[in-house]
Design a protein around this motif. Sequence first.
Motif, PDB file in Angstrom:
ATOM      1  N   PRO A  54      13.866  12.026 -18.662  1.00  0.00           N
ATOM      2  CA  PRO A  54      14.182  10.998 -17.656  1.00  0.00           C
ATOM      3  C   PRO A  54      13.281   9.765 -17.839  1.00  0.00           C
ATOM      4  N   THR A  55      13.900   8.614 -17.884  1.00  0.00           N
ATOM      5  CA  THR A  55      13.160   7.405 -18.237  1.00  0.00           C
ATOM      6  C   THR A  55      13.564   6.224 -17.363  1.00  0.00           C
ATOM      7  N   VAL A  56      12.543   5.556 -16.820  1.00  0.00           N
ATOM      8  CA  VAL A  56      12.787   4.269 -16.174  1.00  0.00           C
ATOM      9  C   VAL A  56      12.678   3.229 -17.275  1.00  0.00           C
ATOM     10  N   ILE A  57      13.741   2.459 -17.485  1.00  0.00           N
ATOM     11  CA  ILE A  57      13.611   1.368 -18.434  1.00  0.00           C
ATOM     12  C   ILE A  57      13.913   0.060 -17.703  1.00  0.00           C
ATOM     13  N   ASN A  58      12.892  -0.783 -17.649  1.00  0.00           N
ATOM     14  CA  ASN A  58      12.988  -2.049 -16.926  1.00  0.00           C
ATOM     15  C   ASN A  58      12.472  -3.193 -17.784  1.00  0.00           C
ATOM     16  N   ASN A  59      12.948  -4.363 -17.458  1.00  0.00           N
ATOM     17  CA  ASN A  59      12.511  -5.586 -18.111  1.00  0.00           C
ATOM     18  C   ASN A  59      11.099  -5.983 -17.642  1.00  0.00           C
ATOM     19  N   VAL A  60      10.436  -6.827 -18.416  1.00  0.00           N
ATOM     20  CA  VAL A  60       9.076  -7.290 -18.085  1.00  0.00           C
ATOM     21  C   VAL A  60       9.022  -7.941 -16.699  1.00  0.00           C
ATOM     22  N   MET A  61      10.020  -8.779 -16.399  1.00  0.00           N
ATOM     23  CA  MET A  61      10.005  -9.492 -15.122  1.00  0.00           C
ATOM     24  C   MET A  61      10.186  -8.543 -13.937  1.00  0.00           C
ATOM     25  N   SER A  62      11.030  -7.524 -14.125  1.00  0.00           N
ATOM     26  CA  SER A  62      11.227  -6.550 -13.040  1.00  0.00           C
ATOM     27  C   SER A  62       9.911  -5.833 -12.761  1.00  0.00           C
ATOM     28  N   LEU A  63       9.304  -5.304 -13.819  1.00  0.00           N
ATOM     29  CA  LEU A  63       8.052  -4.555 -13.643  1.00  0.00           C
ATOM     30  C   LEU A  63       6.913  -5.478 -13.206  1.00  0.00           C
ATOM     31  N   GLY A  64       6.944  -6.727 -13.672  1.00  0.00           N
ATOM     32  CA  GLY A  64       5.911  -7.694 -13.296  1.00  0.00           C
ATOM     33  C   GLY A  64       6.026  -8.142 -11.849  1.00  0.00           C
ATOM     34  N   SER A  65       7.186  -7.897 -11.227  1.00  0.00           N
ATOM     35  CA  SER A  65       7.359  -8.270  -9.821  1.00  0.00           C
ATOM     36  C   SER A  65       6.922  -7.147  -8.885  1.00  0.00           C
ATOM     37  N   VAL A  66       6.732  -5.955  -9.457  1.00  0.00           N
ATOM     38  CA  VAL A  66       6.400  -4.791  -8.633  1.00  0.00           C
ATOM     39  C   VAL A  66       5.025  -4.892  -7.950  1.00  0.00           C
ATOM     40  N   PRO A  67       3.983  -5.365  -8.654  1.00  0.00           N
ATOM     41  CA  PRO A  67       2.670  -5.406  -7.974  1.00  0.00           C
ATOM     42  C   PRO A  67       2.693  -6.203  -6.670  1.00  0.00           C
ATOM     43  N   ILE A  68       3.320  -7.357  -6.661  1.00  0.00           N
ATOM     44  CA  ILE A  68       3.312  -8.158  -5.428  1.00  0.00           C
ATOM     45  C   ILE A  68       4.202  -7.521  -4.350  1.00  0.00           C
ATOM     46  N   ILE A  69       5.256  -6.844  -4.784  1.00  0.00           N
ATOM     47  CA  ILE A  69       6.125  -6.158  -3.818  1.00  0.00           C
ATOM     48  C   ILE A  69       5.334  -5.054  -3.101  1.00  0.00           C
ATOM     49  N   LEU A  70       4.538  -4.319  -3.875  1.00  0.00           N
ATOM     50  CA  LEU A  70       3.717  -3.265  -3.252  1.00  0.00           C
ATOM     51  C   LEU A  70       2.589  -3.868  -2.423  1.00  0.00           C
ATOM     52  N   ALA A  71       1.967  -4.909  -2.948  1.00  0.00           N
ATOM     53  CA  ALA A  71       0.816  -5.501  -2.258  1.00  0.00           C
ATOM     54  C   ALA A  71       1.228  -6.103  -0.916  1.00  0.00           C
ATOM     55  N   ARG A  72       2.368  -6.801  -0.900  1.00  0.00           N
ATOM     56  CA  ARG A  72       2.754  -7.505   0.331  1.00  0.00           C
ATOM     57  C   ARG A  72       3.921  -6.854   1.064  1.00  0.00           C
ATOM     58  N   GLY A  73       4.513  -5.852   0.443  1.00  0.00           N
ATOM     59  CA  GLY A  73       5.610  -5.152   1.104  1.00  0.00           C
ATOM     60  C   GLY A  73       6.971  -5.654   0.666  1.00  0.00           C
ATOM     61  N   GLY A  74       7.936  -4.733   0.646  1.00  0.00           N
ATOM     62  CA  GLY A  74       9.299  -5.070   0.237  1.00  0.00           C
ATOM     63  C   GLY A  74       9.903  -6.145   1.135  1.00  0.00           C
ATOM     64  N   GLU A  75       9.553  -6.098   2.400  1.00  0.00           N
ATOM     65  CA  GLU A  75      10.103  -7.038   3.376  1.00  0.00           C
ATOM     66  C   GLU A  75       9.726  -8.478   3.035  1.00  0.00           C
ATOM     67  N   PHE A  76       8.478  -8.658   2.618  1.00  0.00           N
ATOM     68  CA  PHE A  76       7.984  -9.985   2.245  1.00  0.00           C
ATOM     69  C   PHE A  76       8.828 -10.547   1.106  1.00  0.00           C
ATOM     70  N   TYR A  77       9.048  -9.729   0.087  1.00  0.00           N
ATOM     71  CA  TYR A  77       9.778 -10.187  -1.102  1.00  0.00           C
ATOM     72  C   TYR A  77      11.231 -10.499  -0.759  1.00  0.00           C
ATOM     73  N   LYS A  78      11.784  -9.652   0.092  1.00  0.00           N
ATOM     74  CA  LYS A  78      13.189  -9.774   0.457  1.00  0.00           C
ATOM     75  C   LYS A  78      13.484 -11.070   1.213  1.00  0.00           C
ATOM     76  N   ASN A  79      12.460 -11.615   1.843  1.00  0.00           N
ATOM     77  CA  ASN A  79      12.663 -12.837   2.611  1.00  0.00           C
ATOM     78  C   ASN A  79      12.926 -14.070   1.753  1.00  0.00           C
ATOM     79  N   TYR A  80      12.753 -13.933   0.461  1.00  0.00           N
ATOM     80  CA  TYR A  80      13.138 -15.020  -0.451  1.00  0.00           C
ATOM     81  C   TYR A  80      14.546 -14.736  -0.936  1.00  0.00           C
ATOM     82  N   GLY A  81      15.275 -15.804  -1.258  1.00  0.00           N
ATOM     83  CA  GLY A  81      16.573 -15.616  -1.884  1.00  0.00           C
ATOM     84  C   GLY A  81      17.744 -15.749  -0.953  1.00  0.00           C
TER      85      GLY A  81
END
Lengths: 162, 516
Positions: free
Chosen positions: B303-330
């Motif tokens: 079983p393998t997660v395969i993600n692009n650099v940008m997807s994985l690079g966005s994860v730290p801030i999502i965890l640090a500030r919460g999914g809700e914070f990120y979702k408020n953009y867009g």
Amino acid sequence: MTTTPTLSDQQKKSLDDILARLKDEPGPLFPILHAIQDELGWVPEETVPAIAKALNRSRAEIHGVITFYHHFRTHPVGKHMVQVCRAEACQSMGSVALECHVKESLGIDYHGTTADGQISLEAVYCLGNCALSPSIRVNDDIVGRVSKERFDEVIAELRSAQ
Amino acid sequence: MTTRIYVPMDSSAEAMGAKKTAAAIVAEAEKRGEKIELVRNGSRGLYWLEPMVEVETPEGRVAYGPVTAKDVAGLFDAGLTKGGKHALSLGLTEEIPYLKKQERLTFARVGIIDPFSIEDYTKHEGFEGLKKALKLAPADIVKEVTDSGLRGRGGAAFPTGIKWNTVLGAQADQKYIVCNADEGDSGTFSDRMLMEGDPMCLIEGMTIAGLAVGATKGYIYCREEYPHSIRNLNKAIEICVKAGYLGKNILGSGKDFDLIVREGAGAYICGEETSLLESVEGNRGLVRFKPPLPALQGLFGKPTVINNVMSLGSVPIILARGGEFYKNYGMGRSRGTLPFQLTGNLKHGGLVEKAFGLTLRELLYDFGGGSASGRPIRAVQVGGPLGAYVPESQFDIPLDYEEYAKVGAMVGHGGLVVFDDTVDLAQMSRYAMEFCAIESCGKCTPCRIGSTRGVETIDKIIAGKERGKNIALLNSLCDTMLNGSLCALGGMAPYPVVSALKHFPEDFGIDKTAAA
């Protein structure tokens, strides 16, 4: 056809060292092929049986992998590798005309090497320098906003550096 | 007093002479007896200003650009180390409108920090996400990512949280995280910028992914064309392992995660996830049939997660500030930000990270400053070599996955290649097919043969041979490739062709009414 020169003793030793060091890695073939090309400059056909034996795979499989990827070379190349980007962003900034100039000034086509053995020419599809197109790569460095004049300067620098 | 001076080590900055500029600054400072500390940072992404030099002053960082080696003596005369005025002055970096108008989440640190300094990284929120993840149960980490609305930034836009959840639920003795860093599309460089300018961000994102799904090993498959990225990643991995953020027993948690960088070998198709996995395993990059999904049977059959650099690079801030914070953009179902890459024939090419929902027109003119040639912009290829050519009549459509799909285009990874009115879209269509023929893995017939037939048919159209008949044939061929190919290469190579035929029929020698 280029005739394949026999591997020197030192090259054979390099190959053995590389195989011993990397053969037990998970998915070892790529690291091995990269190491061979970095060390010898290309992947000679004579290395295939040894690689196949070390990995317990068929020679056909190893040959198949080497020839699938543009990067692995089965013949020696010049001292410097020059790659010209042919992709869309570079085309939007005049790379088609640059390509003509490159081939004409070096007197070779893609996959060729200059008679003095200094420069080999390859096409490449994107160098990730698309905001500063057109781009070329010289060995491991990128050059951006390459005009015909800039290209000539770069080549002159390479040739004078010896 | 020692002054901190920044000169980017980013490949594009170096492509414009940053290495020589840096050396000249060191030499000049020594000559004048001025004490400086030179930092080789990432790029701010204002590429037309590279090499951009920054000086730390009490008021903030002051920028100069583009600075070549021969400008350096003059800059010192003008008081560079105090942020003195000069013809190349750009003022305070943070106040440059191009940068100030952006919403930098994934790229929050790029160009600001020393890529190899854990101190710099942690001072700018680095490892906050990881620390939070270490306190959460795996399912809660996945939930945070799901809640953020993050979708695969490589182009396919598949919800990242759903992918992770599948891997989390899979039972196996070993799972993997694989990062797709085979950024082969023309008009893209965001992956490269992050790997060179903030490699620890990707490392942190992958480590969090490992904790989330129970994977203890990760691979970064980086294209051979990015030697500087590979170098920086390896160096950053070593630093992180030494500091205890990676490897065995991460931050004393008892959790392990090992990371290995694998170098590609110049095959575009290896950006396709299953072909990439074949390549890591040491095989020809032939696309695999799906199912089985890589999430269940991926790398080495695990079983393998395969993600692009940008997807994985966005994860730290999502965890640090919460999914809700990120979702408020867009907007709509496109949540968060996308790092748009402004390339090709533009005056101000560079990276613009903004929330989804802005338009091409804003990017091209407000940020990009119009074409570099000064001629009218005629077409923009959005989303890479497999993306549609967008005409001016569509410049006001909001950049949103669904809105773009409605008009037969795709936002993809947010790469834009701009063409002025000298472009010949028939030639560009021919190139799209030629590229597909060169890079096809050869496994499925529509892609392998169709691309070559596409080149031939477009050649006939350009030459004026039975034009009507050949255009019908080309449309039919595109339809076969779109619906019959195994992966996105053959399946999307027709997009540029079909869009060019639709919006720019005159380039194929037909009038607009005949094309409809």
